[in-house]
Design a protein around this motif. Structure first.
Motif, PDB file in Angstrom:
ATOM      1  N   LYS A 208      14.425  -1.115  -1.194  1.00  0.00           N
ATOM      2  CA  LYS A 208      12.716  -0.747  -0.871  1.00  0.00           C
ATOM      3  C   LYS A 208      13.376   0.158   0.490  1.00  0.00           C
ATOM      4  O   LYS A 208      14.653  -0.669   0.594  1.00  0.00           O
TER       5      LYS A 208
ATOM      6  N   THR B 205       1.015   4.170  -6.929  1.00  0.00           N
ATOM      7  CA  THR B 205       2.416   4.394  -7.500  1.00  0.00           C
ATOM      8  C   THR B 205       2.013   6.188  -7.417  1.00  0.00           C
ATOM      9  O   THR B 205       1.276   6.504  -7.943  1.00  0.00           O
TER      10      THR B 205
ATOM     11  N   ASN C 108       6.244   2.979  -5.283  1.00  0.00           N
ATOM     12  CA  ASN C 108       5.204   2.527  -5.223  1.00  0.00           C
ATOM     13  C   ASN C 108       5.280   2.781  -3.610  1.00  0.00           C
ATOM     14  O   ASN C 108       6.090   2.933  -2.998  1.00  0.00           O
TER      15      ASN C 108
ATOM     16  N   CYS D 199       1.252  11.909   4.237  1.00  0.00           N
ATOM     17  CA  CYS D 199       1.040  10.137   5.384  1.00  0.00           C
ATOM     18  C   CYS D 199       0.950  11.551   6.587  1.00  0.00           C
ATOM     19  O   CYS D 199       1.498  11.544   7.212  1.00  0.00           O
TER      20      CYS D 199
ATOM     21  N   THR E  29       3.329   3.644   0.583  1.00  0.00           N
ATOM     22  CA  THR E  29       2.626   3.055   0.934  1.00  0.00           C
ATOM     23  C   THR E  29       2.691   3.057   2.436  1.00  0.00           C
ATOM     24  O   THR E  29       3.517   3.284   3.482  1.00  0.00           O
ATOM     25  N   CYS E  30       1.388   3.504   2.702  1.00  0.00           N
ATOM     26  CA  CYS E  30       1.697   4.512   4.329  1.00  0.00           C
ATOM     27  C   CYS E  30       0.283   4.109   5.668  1.00  0.00           C
ATOM     28  O   CYS E  30      -0.708   3.627   4.753  1.00  0.00           O
ATOM     29  N   GLY E  31       1.151   3.242   6.705  1.00  0.00           N
ATOM     30  CA  GLY E  31       0.176   1.565   6.197  1.00  0.00           C
ATOM     31  C   GLY E  31       0.557   2.588   8.586  1.00  0.00           C
ATOM     32  O   GLY E  31       1.048   3.250   8.899  1.00  0.00           O
TER      33      GLY E  31
ATOM     34  N   THR F  93       6.145   3.253   4.011  1.00  0.00           N
ATOM     35  CA  THR F  93       7.346   2.148   3.163  1.00  0.00           C
ATOM     36  C   THR F  93       7.169   2.853   1.646  1.00  0.00           C
ATOM     37  O   THR F  93       6.293   3.433   0.481  1.00  0.00           O
TER      38      THR F  93
ATOM     39  N   ALA G  70      -4.412   5.131   4.706  1.00  0.00           N
ATOM     40  CA  ALA G  70      -3.891   3.885   4.335  1.00  0.00           C
ATOM     41  C   ALA G  70      -3.608   3.585   2.538  1.00  0.00           C
ATOM     42  O   ALA G  70      -3.784   3.045   2.533  1.00  0.00           O
ATOM     43  N   TYR G  71      -3.277   4.805   2.533  1.00  0.00           N
ATOM     44  CA  TYR G  71      -2.727   4.812   0.909  1.00  0.00           C
ATOM     45  C   TYR G  71      -1.844   3.880   0.701  1.00  0.00           C
ATOM     46  O   TYR G  71      -0.388   3.401   1.221  1.00  0.00           O
ATOM     47  N   ALA G  72      -2.064   3.191  -0.230  1.00  0.00           N
ATOM     48  CA  ALA G  72      -1.413   2.846  -0.957  1.00  0.00           C
ATOM     49  C   ALA G  72      -1.036   2.358  -2.951  1.00  0.00           C
ATOM     50  O   ALA G  72      -1.814   2.707  -3.454  1.00  0.00           O
TER      51      ALA G  72
END
Length: 140
Positions: A103, A25, A136, A34, A138-140, A41, A21-23
């Protein structure tokens, strides 16, 4: 000894989940992966050295079908046509002007038969920042 082994295994599992779950820059030229994300995102995070551009460019490679897709975000970009395209007002066309997006969210979608859609983010997805502005991710 068993408690130590169990604690070590649980620590490794927790670390793997935290890493998936990388978040953070993504600077120009950097890459991230991911794996089996439910959503990814991408967001423009800064301005160019001239200060007038916020273009964030990325290349996305998907393992589901081994394709590469470019994405460009430009929240301050526009065509600078305050009344629409040249001559649009004379022929009655409404102003279709809009700014770029800051985004984009890619969501996992089920049941792709050929894996040919951008929404097919199953498996590994590699994101490379090919622009001059930080992103930025985000992998979720």
């Amino acid at each position: 000894m068993r408690k130590l082994a169990l604690f070590t295994i649980l620590s490794v599992v927790a670390l793997c989940f935290a890493a998936s779950a990388y978040a953070g820059t993504l600077k120009p030229g950097q890459k991230i992966s991911c794996n089996n994300a439910s959503q990814i995102t991408l967001e423009s995070a800064g301005t160019s050295s001239e200060g007038d551009r916020t273009n964030a460019n990325a290349v996305i490679w998907k393992s589901s079908n081994a394709t590469t897709i470019p994405i460009s975000l430009g929240p301050k970009d526009h065509n600078n046509f305050p009344g629409g395209a040249a001559g649009a007002g004379k022929v009655g066309i409404q102003n279709m002007h809009s700014m770029g997006r800051d985004k984009v969210v890619l969501r996992h979608q089920n049941n792709f038969s050929r894996g040919d859609s951008l929404g097919d983010i199953s498996g590994e997805v590699r994101i490379t920042n090919t622009g001059t502005v930080n992103m930025n991710v985000t992998c979720g």
